[in-house]
Design an enzyme around this catalytic site. Structure first.
Site, short mmCIF file in Angstrom:
data_model
loop_
_atom_site.label_atom_id
_atom_site.label_comp_id
_atom_site.label_asym_id
_atom_site.label_seq_id
_atom_site.Cartn_x
_atom_site.Cartn_y
_atom_site.Cartn_z
CG ASP A 27 -9.28 0.67 8.74
OD1 ASP A 27 -10.11 1.41 9.27
OD2 ASP A 27 -9.61 -0.35 8.12
CB THR B 37 -1.10 -2.81 9.69
OG1 THR B 37 -2.20 -3.58 9.23
CG2 THR B 37 0.10 -3.06 8.79
N GLY C 71 0.79 -1.23 0.00
CA GLY C 71 0.00 0.00 0.00
C GLY C 71 0.82 1.28 0.00
NE ARG D 251 -1.54 -3.20 -4.86
CZ ARG D 251 -1.75 -3.41 -3.56
NH1 ARG D 251 -1.70 -2.42 -2.71
NH2 ARG D 251 -1.99 -4.63 -3.11
CE LYS E 26 -9.88 3.49 5.80
NZ LYS E 26 -10.48 2.18 5.51
N GLY F 165 -5.51 0.20 13.24
CA GLY F 165 -4.27 0.40 13.99
C GLY F 165 -3.44 -0.86 14.16
P1 IMP Z 1 -5.21 -1.45 9.96
O1 IMP Z 1 -4.29 -2.57 10.32
O2 IMP Z 1 -6.66 -1.81 10.14
O3 IMP Z 1 -4.84 -0.12 10.57
O4 IMP Z 1 -5.15 -1.26 8.40
C1 IMP Z 1 -4.03 -0.90 7.75
C2 IMP Z 1 -3.81 -1.76 6.51
O5 IMP Z 1 -5.03 -2.26 5.94
C3 IMP Z 1 -3.15 -0.89 5.50
O6 IMP Z 1 -1.78 -1.18 5.49
C4 IMP Z 1 -3.87 -1.23 4.22
O7 IMP Z 1 -3.11 -2.20 3.52
C5 IMP Z 1 -5.17 -1.87 4.61
N1 IMP Z 1 -6.32 -0.94 4.55
C6 IMP Z 1 -6.99 -0.38 5.57
N2 IMP Z 1 -7.99 0.40 5.14
C7 IMP Z 1 -7.92 0.37 3.80
C8 IMP Z 1 -8.70 1.01 2.75
O8 IMP Z 1 -9.63 1.78 2.96
N3 IMP Z 1 -8.31 0.72 1.47
C9 IMP Z 1 -7.28 -0.11 1.17
N4 IMP Z 1 -6.54 -0.72 2.11
C10 IMP Z 1 -6.85 -0.48 3.41
MG MG Z 2 -4.79 -4.22 0.54
#
Ligand code: IMP
Ligand code: MG
Length: 192
Positions: free
Chosen positions: A111, A115, A52, A173, A139, A113
């Site tokens: 998103d 990752t 990403g 992408r 977000k 948190g």
């Molecule tokens: P988290 O672990 O929920 O914070 O999400 C982070 C990871 O999920 C990012 O590195 C993205 O790869 C993927 N991600 C989260 N939200 C989106 C989105 O709206 N579109 C695309 N990828 C997302």
């Molecule tokens: Mg993805």
């Protein structure tokens, strides 16, 4: 998942959420803040979350004036049986030379948190001299794990977005802007 031809026909143009111009401006602002905080001459080690952050990384490093190195780590987040996001780190963070380094962990979007938190823990365990975190997009939603990145480009609503490196099912992408992906274009799948 392979895109269906139907998706391609029904989603020819996606509504823009963050324009190319706004992204360019905020990437410049982030680069200025990072350069200001790392003016000491220590080379910066940027660890970027694939896939990403690949477009963000490419744009950001060309705006940074100081010596730096790049490492890439691939991570995948998915919904487990209890819909709790699980993070799978696909590279061996232990193979990176992190001890004593000034590290900047970079992702495109924050998103839940999970990752950024998982990678921050992996890097912290390897003894960097300093570790900061940076996301282009954050977000506006409650985090499932508490994490406040040191650098945030833009806050966006809690919607699924694609473009500027972000995908759904490995598509979209290449869009130069960030777009909200309408539900109709997702085949009902959570593409994270
Ligand atoms: P988290 O672990 O929920 O914070 O999400 C982070 C990871 O999920 C990012 O590195 C993205 O790869 C993927 N991600 C989260 N939200 C989106 C989105 O709206 N579109 C695309 N990828 C997302
Ligand atoms: Mg993805």
């Amino acid at each position: 998942m392979m895109p269906k031809d139907d998706d391609r026909r029904s989603c020819p143009h996606l509504p823009e959420l963050v324009s190319e111009g706004d992204i360019r401006k905020r990437v410049g602002d982030l680069a200025a803040a990072i350069a200001r905080d790392h003016a000491g001459g220590e080379p910066l080690l940027i660890v970027a979350v694939m896939k990403g952050a690949l477009v963000f990384l490419a744009d950001l490093i060309r705006r940074l004036p100081m010596p730096l190195e790049i490492e890439l780590v691939s991570a995948r987040s998915y919904r487990g049986a209890h819909r709790q996001p699980q993070v799978e780190i696909l590279d061996d963070v232990g193979s990176l030379q992190i001890a004593g380094r000034h590290v900047l962990l970079l992702d495109c979007v924050l998103d839940s948190g999970h990752t950024l938190t998982a990678l921050r823990e992996e890097i912290t365990a390897r003894g960097p001299a300093a570790l900061k975190t940076c996301v282009l997009l954050s977000k506006v939603r409650p985090r499932e794990v508490a994490i406040e990145p040191d650098y945030v480009g833009l806050e966006i609503p809690d919607v699924f977005v694609v473009g500027y490196g972000l995908d759904h099912g490995n598509r979209w992408r290449h869009l130069p802007y960030v777009a909200e992906l309408p539900k109709a274009c997702t085949s009902g799948e959570d593409g994270r």
